[in-house]
Design a protein around this motif. Structure first.
Motif, mmCIF file in Angstrom:
data_model
loop_
_atom_site.group_PDB
_atom_site.id
_atom_site.type_symbol
_atom_site.label_atom_id
_atom_site.label_comp_id
_atom_site.label_asym_id
_atom_site.label_seq_id
_atom_site.Cartn_x
_atom_site.Cartn_y
_atom_site.Cartn_z
ATOM 1 N N ARG A 174 2.989 -8.928 -21.347
ATOM 2 C CA ARG A 174 4.425 -9.157 -21.662
ATOM 3 C C ARG A 174 5.056 -7.975 -22.027
ATOM 4 N NH1 ARG A 174 6.426 -13.553 -24.106
ATOM 5 N NH2 ARG A 174 5.303 -14.627 -22.375
ATOM 6 N N VAL A 175 6.441 -7.596 -22.069
ATOM 7 C CA VAL A 175 6.418 -6.157 -21.256
ATOM 8 C C VAL A 175 7.810 -6.831 -21.938
ATOM 9 C CG1 VAL A 175 7.831 -4.072 -20.056
ATOM 10 C CG2 VAL A 175 5.769 -5.609 -19.183
ATOM 11 N N LYS A 176 8.247 -6.250 -23.217
ATOM 12 C CA LYS A 176 9.965 -6.099 -24.141
ATOM 13 C C LYS A 176 10.488 -5.422 -23.496
ATOM 14 C CE LYS A 176 7.032 -9.296 -27.154
ATOM 15 N NZ LYS A 176 6.801 -9.503 -28.985
ATOM 16 N N SER A 177 12.014 -5.732 -24.396
ATOM 17 C CA SER A 177 12.469 -4.524 -24.107
ATOM 18 C C SER A 177 12.448 -2.716 -25.225
ATOM 19 C CB SER A 177 13.887 -5.368 -24.585
ATOM 20 O OG SER A 177 15.502 -3.689 -25.016
ATOM 21 N N GLU B 263 0.643 -1.605 0.126
ATOM 22 C CA GLU B 263 0.077 0.307 -0.282
ATOM 23 C C GLU B 263 0.670 1.404 0.144
ATOM 24 O OE1 GLU B 263 -3.902 -0.304 -0.485
ATOM 25 O OE2 GLU B 263 -3.361 -2.188 0.090
ATOM 26 N N GLY B 264 0.353 1.856 -0.627
ATOM 27 C CA GLY B 264 0.897 3.597 -0.805
ATOM 28 C C GLY B 264 2.139 3.896 -1.734
ATOM 29 N N GLU B 265 2.421 2.822 -2.179
ATOM 30 C CA GLU B 265 4.020 2.931 -3.185
ATOM 31 C C GLU B 265 3.139 3.137 -4.628
ATOM 32 O OE1 GLU B 265 6.597 2.661 -2.739
ATOM 33 O OE2 GLU B 265 6.469 2.494 0.156
ATOM 34 N N GLU B 266 4.180 3.183 -5.581
ATOM 35 C CA GLU B 266 3.971 2.908 -7.312
ATOM 36 C C GLU B 266 5.440 2.958 -7.375
ATOM 37 O OE1 GLU B 266 2.194 6.759 -8.328
ATOM 38 O OE2 GLU B 266 0.849 6.917 -7.817
ATOM 39 N N GLU B 267 4.930 2.026 -8.599
ATOM 40 C CA GLU B 267 6.173 1.413 -9.025
ATOM 41 C C GLU B 267 5.800 1.764 -10.771
ATOM 42 O OE1 GLU B 267 7.701 -2.559 -8.396
ATOM 43 O OE2 GLU B 267 6.186 -2.730 -7.276
ATOM 44 N N PHE B 268 7.260 1.959 -11.565
ATOM 45 C CA PHE B 268 8.138 1.866 -12.592
ATOM 46 C C PHE B 268 9.026 0.477 -13.159
ATOM 47 C CE2 PHE B 268 10.245 3.920 -15.678
ATOM 48 C CZ PHE B 268 9.766 4.235 -17.494
ATOM 49 N N LEU B 269 8.652 0.541 -14.102
ATOM 50 C CA LEU B 269 9.694 -0.345 -15.218
ATOM 51 C C LEU B 269 10.410 -0.557 -15.353
ATOM 52 C CD1 LEU B 269 7.895 -3.972 -14.061
ATOM 53 C CD2 LEU B 269 9.798 -2.306 -12.488
ATOM 54 N N TYR B 270 11.330 -0.385 -16.386
ATOM 55 C CA TYR B 270 11.805 -0.215 -17.963
ATOM 56 C C TYR B 270 12.746 -0.799 -17.984
ATOM 57 C CZ TYR B 270 13.621 1.457 -22.169
ATOM 58 O OH TYR B 270 14.045 1.307 -22.869
ATOM 59 N N VAL B 271 12.201 -1.784 -19.494
ATOM 60 C CA VAL B 271 12.818 -2.953 -19.273
ATOM 61 C C VAL B 271 14.357 -2.381 -20.446
ATOM 62 C CG1 VAL B 271 12.946 -5.335 -20.333
ATOM 63 C CG2 VAL B 271 11.133 -5.019 -19.287
ATOM 64 N N LEU B 272 14.960 -2.387 -20.132
ATOM 65 C CA LEU B 272 16.413 -3.379 -20.624
ATOM 66 C C LEU B 272 17.033 -4.170 -21.762
ATOM 67 C CD1 LEU B 272 18.819 -1.523 -17.629
ATOM 68 C CD2 LEU B 272 18.064 0.416 -19.308
ATOM 69 N N GLU B 273 17.007 -5.393 -21.212
ATOM 70 C CA GLU B 273 16.970 -6.057 -21.962
ATOM 71 C C GLU B 273 16.221 -7.286 -21.733
ATOM 72 O OE1 GLU B 273 21.285 -7.389 -20.756
ATOM 73 O OE2 GLU B 273 21.921 -5.493 -21.212
ATOM 74 N N GLY B 274 16.183 -8.213 -22.514
ATOM 75 C CA GLY B 274 14.967 -9.521 -22.212
ATOM 76 C C GLY B 274 13.206 -9.143 -21.927
ATOM 77 N N GLU B 275 12.585 -9.851 -21.701
ATOM 78 C CA GLU B 275 11.076 -9.495 -21.390
ATOM 79 C C GLU B 275 11.106 -10.354 -20.365
ATOM 80 O OE1 GLU B 275 9.084 -12.022 -24.881
ATOM 81 O OE2 GLU B 275 11.128 -10.525 -26.007
ATOM 82 N N ILE B 276 9.473 -9.563 -20.022
ATOM 83 C CA ILE B 276 9.211 -10.001 -18.522
ATOM 84 C C ILE B 276 7.467 -10.204 -18.969
ATOM 85 C CG2 ILE B 276 10.771 -9.294 -17.078
ATOM 86 C CD1 ILE B 276 8.975 -6.989 -16.419
ATOM 87 N N ASP B 277 6.985 -11.647 -18.205
ATOM 88 C CA ASP B 277 4.949 -11.797 -17.573
ATOM 89 C C ASP B 277 4.808 -10.414 -16.602
ATOM 90 O OD1 ASP B 277 4.870 -12.307 -20.125
ATOM 91 O OD2 ASP B 277 4.514 -14.668 -19.327
ATOM 92 N N LEU B 278 4.932 -9.355 -16.470
ATOM 93 C CA LEU B 278 4.103 -8.542 -15.472
ATOM 94 C C LEU B 278 2.917 -8.938 -14.812
ATOM 95 C CD1 LEU B 278 4.739 -6.708 -13.234
ATOM 96 C CD2 LEU B 278 3.688 -5.612 -14.912
ATOM 97 N N HIS B 279 2.910 -10.016 -14.042
ATOM 98 C CA HIS B 279 1.630 -10.526 -13.024
ATOM 99 C C HIS B 279 0.550 -9.450 -12.246
ATOM 100 C CE1 HIS B 279 1.500 -14.770 -14.418
ATOM 101 N NE2 HIS B 279 3.360 -14.751 -14.903
#
Length: 197
Positions: free
Chosen positions: A163-166, A140-156
């Motif tokens: 699917r978040v890619k480079s 609670e009370g948090e926000e997040e920012f993600l930037y993919v530099l390399e590879g791919e992730i699945d954000l659940h």
């Protein structure tokens, strides 16, 4: 492979948690009740046997009423600017997220030393792994920012999977259950920024 116990001692996370708990005159049992974390896990963290993942640190920071940045700042440092060189991200500065469930990532603080900040940026390396609902976190009370530099992730995120890619980025409210795993042929490297409201 780096010596995780040496990393723990360098960052003094357990020492900082114990100091704050004692300053607030809380027992381990009381901190356990405030955080929802087990007393044995809290004891292991305080005794520097386990480095908690970010979600666990967020629970502890709320229980102790300190901001997440407290665990990554240098108490004697009054800098207004922190420059972190790429060469400074040596493996011995890596904070490895390890606990009983062995989280599939390691992270480096990109601004440790800066005091009283609302944002905490990290370079995160995510190993290829299979999704497990135990990887869900919420804070609670948090926000997040993600930037993919390399590879791919699945954000659940809740009931969704993205699917978040480079080159892609995502910004979200951390109060919703969320977690990520690397997919594809290589581990992913991302920049993650946690913001405390």
């Amino acid at each position: 492979m780096t010596d995780i116990k040496a990393q723990i001692k360098e960052f003094r996370i357990g020492e900082k948690i114990r100091g704050q708990r004692q300053q607030r005159r809380l027992t381990l049992q009381e901190l356990s009740e405030l955080t929802g974390l087990s007393k044995p896990l809290l004891s292991q963290i305080e005794n520097e046997q386990v480095v908690p993942p970010l979600a666990t640190l967020l629970k502890i920071s709320r229980g102790l009423k300190v901001d997440i940045h407290f665990f990554f700042e240098d108490e004697g440092n009054r800098q207004r600017l922190v420059l972190t060189r790429g060469d400074d991200l040596r493996p011995d500065l890596q904070r490895q997220a390890v606990n009983a469930e062995n989280r599939p990532y390691t992270y480096h603080s990109l601004a440790h030393g800066m005091r009283q900040k609302h944002m905490e940026p990290f370079l995160v390396e995510v190993k290829n792994s299979t999704w497990d609902d135990k990887l869900f976190f919420r804070h609670e009370g948090e926000e997040e920012f993600l930037y993919v530099l390399e590879g791919e992730i699945d954000l659940h995120y809740g009931n969704e999977i993205h699917r978040v890619k480079s080159g892609d980025s995502v910004y979200y409210d951390s109060s919703e259950p969320h977690g990520l795993v690397s997919v594809g042929d290589q581990k992913a490297r991302i920049v993650a920024v946690l913001y405390s409201k």
